[in-house]
Scaffold this motif. Structure first.
Motif, PDB file in Angstrom:
ATOM      1  N   LEU A  35       9.332  -7.308 -12.347  1.00 22.13           N
ATOM      2  CA  LEU A  35       9.669  -8.536 -13.076  1.00 22.13           C
ATOM      3  C   LEU A  35      10.953  -9.151 -12.525  1.00 22.13           C
ATOM      4  O   LEU A  35      11.072 -10.370 -12.431  1.00 22.13           O
ATOM      5  N   GLY A  36      11.921  -8.307 -12.174  1.00 25.97           N
ATOM      6  CA  GLY A  36      13.150  -8.803 -11.550  1.00 25.97           C
ATOM      7  C   GLY A  36      12.857  -9.517 -10.237  1.00 25.97           C
ATOM      8  O   GLY A  36      13.436 -10.561  -9.943  1.00 25.97           O
ATOM      9  N   GLU A  37      11.932  -8.953  -9.455  1.00 22.55           N
ATOM     10  CA  GLU A  37      11.537  -9.608  -8.210  1.00 22.55           C
ATOM     11  C   GLU A  37      10.817 -10.922  -8.497  1.00 22.55           C
ATOM     12  O   GLU A  37      11.028 -11.915  -7.800  1.00 22.55           O
ATOM     13  N   PHE A  38       9.974 -10.918  -9.520  1.00 27.32           N
ATOM     14  CA  PHE A  38       9.240 -12.133  -9.866  1.00 27.32           C
ATOM     15  C   PHE A  38      10.204 -13.257 -10.209  1.00 27.32           C
ATOM     16  O   PHE A  38      10.043 -14.394  -9.760  1.00 27.32           O
TER      17      PHE A  38
ATOM     18  N   THR B 125      11.836   0.179 -24.002  1.00 27.60           N
ATOM     19  CA  THR B 125      11.936   1.099 -22.875  1.00 27.60           C
ATOM     20  C   THR B 125      10.785   0.913 -21.890  1.00 27.60           C
ATOM     21  O   THR B 125       9.977   1.813 -21.690  1.00 27.60           O
ATOM     22  N   PRO B 126      10.687  -0.254 -21.253  1.00 27.69           N
ATOM     23  CA  PRO B 126       9.632  -0.444 -20.254  1.00 27.69           C
ATOM     24  C   PRO B 126       9.904   0.415 -19.018  1.00 27.69           C
ATOM     25  O   PRO B 126      11.042   0.810 -18.759  1.00 27.69           O
ATOM     26  N   ARG B 127       8.870   0.685 -18.266  1.00 29.35           N
ATOM     27  CA  ARG B 127       9.023   1.496 -17.058  1.00 29.35           C
ATOM     28  C   ARG B 127       9.877   0.770 -16.026  1.00 29.35           C
ATOM     29  O   ARG B 127       9.819  -0.449 -15.893  1.00 29.35           O
ATOM     30  N   THR B 128      10.651   1.553 -15.303  1.00 27.28           N
ATOM     31  CA  THR B 128      11.564   1.001 -14.300  1.00 27.28           C
ATOM     32  C   THR B 128      10.825   0.188 -13.250  1.00 27.28           C
ATOM     33  O   THR B 128      11.298  -0.872 -12.841  1.00 27.28           O
ATOM     34  N   ALA B 129       9.667   0.661 -12.816  1.00 27.93           N
ATOM     35  CA  ALA B 129       8.911  -0.064 -11.791  1.00 27.93           C
ATOM     36  C   ALA B 129       8.490  -1.442 -12.288  1.00 27.93           C
ATOM     37  O   ALA B 129       8.490  -2.415 -11.523  1.00 27.93           O
ATOM     38  N   ILE B 130       8.144  -1.542 -13.565  1.00 25.53           N
ATOM     39  CA  ILE B 130       7.758  -2.836 -14.130  1.00 25.53           C
ATOM     40  C   ILE B 130       8.972  -3.756 -14.219  1.00 25.53           C
ATOM     41  O   ILE B 130       8.895  -4.934 -13.879  1.00 25.53           O
TER      42      ILE B 130
ATOM     43  N   ILE C 162       1.620 -13.550 -14.640  1.00 22.71           N
ATOM     44  CA  ILE C 162       2.767 -12.667 -14.401  1.00 22.71           C
ATOM     45  C   ILE C 162       2.302 -11.217 -14.404  1.00 22.71           C
ATOM     46  O   ILE C 162       2.688 -10.421 -13.541  1.00 22.71           O
ATOM     47  N   VAL C 163       1.464 -10.860 -15.370  1.00 22.69           N
ATOM     48  CA  VAL C 163       0.949  -9.489 -15.459  1.00 22.69           C
ATOM     49  C   VAL C 163       0.166  -9.136 -14.195  1.00 22.69           C
ATOM     50  O   VAL C 163       0.331  -8.049 -13.630  1.00 22.69           O
ATOM     51  N   GLU C 164      -0.659 -10.047 -13.737  1.00 22.55           N
ATOM     52  CA  GLU C 164      -1.445  -9.792 -12.525  1.00 22.55           C
ATOM     53  C   GLU C 164      -0.533  -9.622 -11.312  1.00 22.55           C
ATOM     54  O   GLU C 164      -0.760  -8.773 -10.460  1.00 22.55           O
ATOM     55  N   TRP C 165       0.527 -10.414 -11.242  1.00 29.07           N
ATOM     56  CA  TRP C 165       1.483 -10.308 -10.144  1.00 29.07           C
ATOM     57  C   TRP C 165       2.156  -8.937 -10.168  1.00 29.07           C
ATOM     58  O   TRP C 165       2.294  -8.286  -9.138  1.00 29.07           O
ATOM     59  N   VAL C 166       2.587  -8.491 -11.369  1.00 27.98           N
ATOM     60  CA  VAL C 166       3.235  -7.180 -11.497  1.00 27.98           C
ATOM     61  C   VAL C 166       2.254  -6.074 -11.117  1.00 27.98           C
ATOM     62  O   VAL C 166       2.609  -5.129 -10.410  1.00 27.98           O
ATOM     63  N   ARG C 167       1.008  -6.179 -11.581  1.00 27.21           N
ATOM     64  CA  ARG C 167      -0.004  -5.173 -11.229  1.00 27.21           C
ATOM     65  C   ARG C 167      -0.185  -5.095  -9.716  1.00 27.21           C
ATOM     66  O   ARG C 167      -0.232  -4.012  -9.139  1.00 27.21           O
ATOM     67  N   ALA C 168      -0.299  -6.251  -9.077  1.00 28.23           N
ATOM     68  CA  ALA C 168      -0.500  -6.279  -7.634  1.00 28.23           C
ATOM     69  C   ALA C 168       0.722  -5.740  -6.891  1.00 28.23           C
ATOM     70  O   ALA C 168       0.608  -5.087  -5.862  1.00 28.23           O
ATOM     71  N   ARG C 169       1.898  -6.010  -7.430  1.00 26.86           N
ATOM     72  CA  ARG C 169       3.140  -5.607  -6.770  1.00 26.86           C
ATOM     73  C   ARG C 169       3.421  -4.123  -6.930  1.00 26.86           C
ATOM     74  O   ARG C 169       3.888  -3.477  -6.010  1.00 26.86           O
ATOM     75  N   THR C 170       3.167  -3.572  -8.124  1.00 26.62           N
ATOM     76  CA  THR C 170       3.544  -2.184  -8.409  1.00 26.62           C
ATOM     77  C   THR C 170       2.381  -1.218  -8.386  1.00 26.62           C
ATOM     78  O   THR C 170       2.581  -0.020  -8.234  1.00 26.62           O
ATOM     79  N   GLY C 171       1.175  -1.728  -8.623  1.00 26.88           N
ATOM     80  CA  GLY C 171       0.027  -0.839  -8.740  1.00 26.88           C
ATOM     81  C   GLY C 171      -0.047  -0.177 -10.108  1.00 26.88           C
ATOM     82  O   GLY C 171      -0.948   0.618 -10.380  1.00 26.88           O
ATOM     83  N   LEU C 172       0.889  -0.505 -10.971  1.00 24.88           N
ATOM     84  CA  LEU C 172       0.916   0.080 -12.314  1.00 24.88           C
ATOM     85  C   LEU C 172       0.066  -0.734 -13.273  1.00 24.88           C
ATOM     86  O   LEU C 172      -0.125  -1.929 -13.092  1.00 24.88           O
TER      87      LEU C 172
ATOM     88  N   LEU D  22      17.132  -6.996 -17.142  1.00 22.71           N
ATOM     89  CA  LEU D  22      16.007  -6.898 -18.067  1.00 22.71           C
ATOM     90  C   LEU D  22      15.990  -5.578 -18.827  1.00 22.71           C
ATOM     91  O   LEU D  22      15.225  -5.425 -19.770  1.00 22.71           O
ATOM     92  N   ASP D  23      16.812  -4.639 -18.412  1.00 26.69           N
ATOM     93  CA  ASP D  23      16.829  -3.310 -19.020  1.00 26.69           C
ATOM     94  C   ASP D  23      17.804  -3.290 -20.197  1.00 26.69           C
ATOM     95  O   ASP D  23      19.013  -3.417 -20.007  1.00 26.69           O
ATOM     96  N   PRO D  24      17.288  -3.140 -21.424  1.00 26.77           N
ATOM     97  CA  PRO D  24      18.185  -3.169 -22.583  1.00 26.77           C
ATOM     98  C   PRO D  24      19.122  -1.975 -22.659  1.00 26.77           C
ATOM     99  O   PRO D  24      20.069  -1.982 -23.439  1.00 26.77           O
ATOM    100  N   THR D  25      18.904  -0.937 -21.862  1.00 31.70           N
ATOM    101  CA  THR D  25      19.788   0.221 -21.889  1.00 31.70           C
ATOM    102  C   THR D  25      21.006   0.051 -20.995  1.00 31.70           C
ATOM    103  O   THR D  25      21.929   0.852 -21.045  1.00 31.70           O
ATOM    104  N   VAL D  26      21.026  -0.992 -20.168  1.00 32.47           N
ATOM    105  CA  VAL D  26      22.161  -1.247 -19.278  1.00 32.47           C
ATOM    106  C   VAL D  26      23.147  -2.152 -20.011  1.00 32.47           C
ATOM    107  O   VAL D  26      22.794  -3.263 -20.393  1.00 32.47           O
ATOM    108  N   PRO D  27      24.377  -1.683 -20.224  1.00 33.61           N
ATOM    109  CA  PRO D  27      25.343  -2.515 -20.943  1.00 33.61           C
ATOM    110  C   PRO D  27      25.774  -3.731 -20.129  1.00 33.61           C
ATOM    111  O   PRO D  27      25.843  -3.667 -18.894  1.00 33.61           O
ATOM    112  N   ALA D  28      26.048  -4.802 -20.813  1.00 34.30           N
ATOM    113  CA  ALA D  28      26.462  -6.038 -20.151  1.00 34.30           C
ATOM    114  C   ALA D  28      27.758  -5.844 -19.365  1.00 34.30           C
ATOM    115  O   ALA D  28      27.984  -6.510 -18.362  1.00 34.30           O
ATOM    116  N   SER D  29      28.596  -4.912 -19.809  1.00 39.33           N
ATOM    117  CA  SER D  29      29.872  -4.690 -19.127  1.00 39.33           C
ATOM    118  C   SER D  29      29.686  -4.128 -17.717  1.00 39.33           C
ATOM    119  O   SER D  29      30.620  -4.122 -16.930  1.00 39.33           O
TER     120      SER D  29
END
Length: 168
Positions: free
Chosen positions: A80-83, A71-76, A44-54, A91-98
């Motif tokens: 991961l959402g694409e994966f 607080t992971p980076r938005t690009a990551i 998964i990490v390798e896929w994210v690296r290849a996809r984002t370059g991060l 996946l973003d804990p700062t976004v409320p479920a509502s």
């Protein structure tokens, strides 16, 4: 998600990935030319690296899984959402479920009074109420009881509209 939603399919003969669920479903059982695998954290990490370059490390994904990295980076998160083929905001804990709408299938099963009540509840700010909760609450209630609650919610909604309208 890492353990349960990271499955993928490959062809048995050439190990090439298969992504079409209809193709996979068309050849069930042991005779299927496909095999299911579960992605590991390094994959998964390798896929994210290849996809984002991060730069992303295995430990950062483990920390995300365990809730240590809030607080992971938005690009990551986007990668991961694409994966996992989901909305990355999930996946973003700062976004409320509502901020996510409830499935329309639940709301479509309500009778007209329950539906109007549900809509008004959301309008007055009761965004955490689910359609099935409205249906369960009204179970055994008469239409007169439903209309009383509906009247209260309509008054609240009207008050909110006039309150917002009066403010400059």
């Amino acid at each position: 998600m890492i353990e349960t939603e990271s499955r993928f399919w490959i062809r048995k003969d050439d190990r090439s990935p298969v992504v079409d669920p209809d193709v996979i479903a068309a050849a069930p059982g042991r005779a299927s030319p496909y095999v299911s695998k579960t992605s590991t954290v390094p994959q998964i990490v390798e896929w994210v690296r290849a996809r984002t370059g991060l730069t992303m490390t295995k430990s950062s994904l483990y920390n995300l899984r365990e809730g240590k990295n809030v607080t992971p980076r938005t690009a990551i998160l986007t990668a991961l959402g694409e994966f996992w083929r989901i909305d990355p905001r999930l996946l973003d804990p700062t976004v409320p479920a509502s901020s996510f709408p409830y499935p329309d299938t639940e709301a479509s099963q309500l009778d007209p009074l329950e539906q109007r009540t549900y809509d008004l509840m959301r309008e007055v700010g009761l965004t955490s109420v689910r359609p099935r909760e409205v249906a369960n609450t009204f179970q055994g209630s008469t239409d007169a009881d439903k209309l009383q609650l509906l009247g209260i919610l309509e008054a609240m909604a009207q008050h909110r509209k006039t309150e917002h309208h009066d403010k400059p």
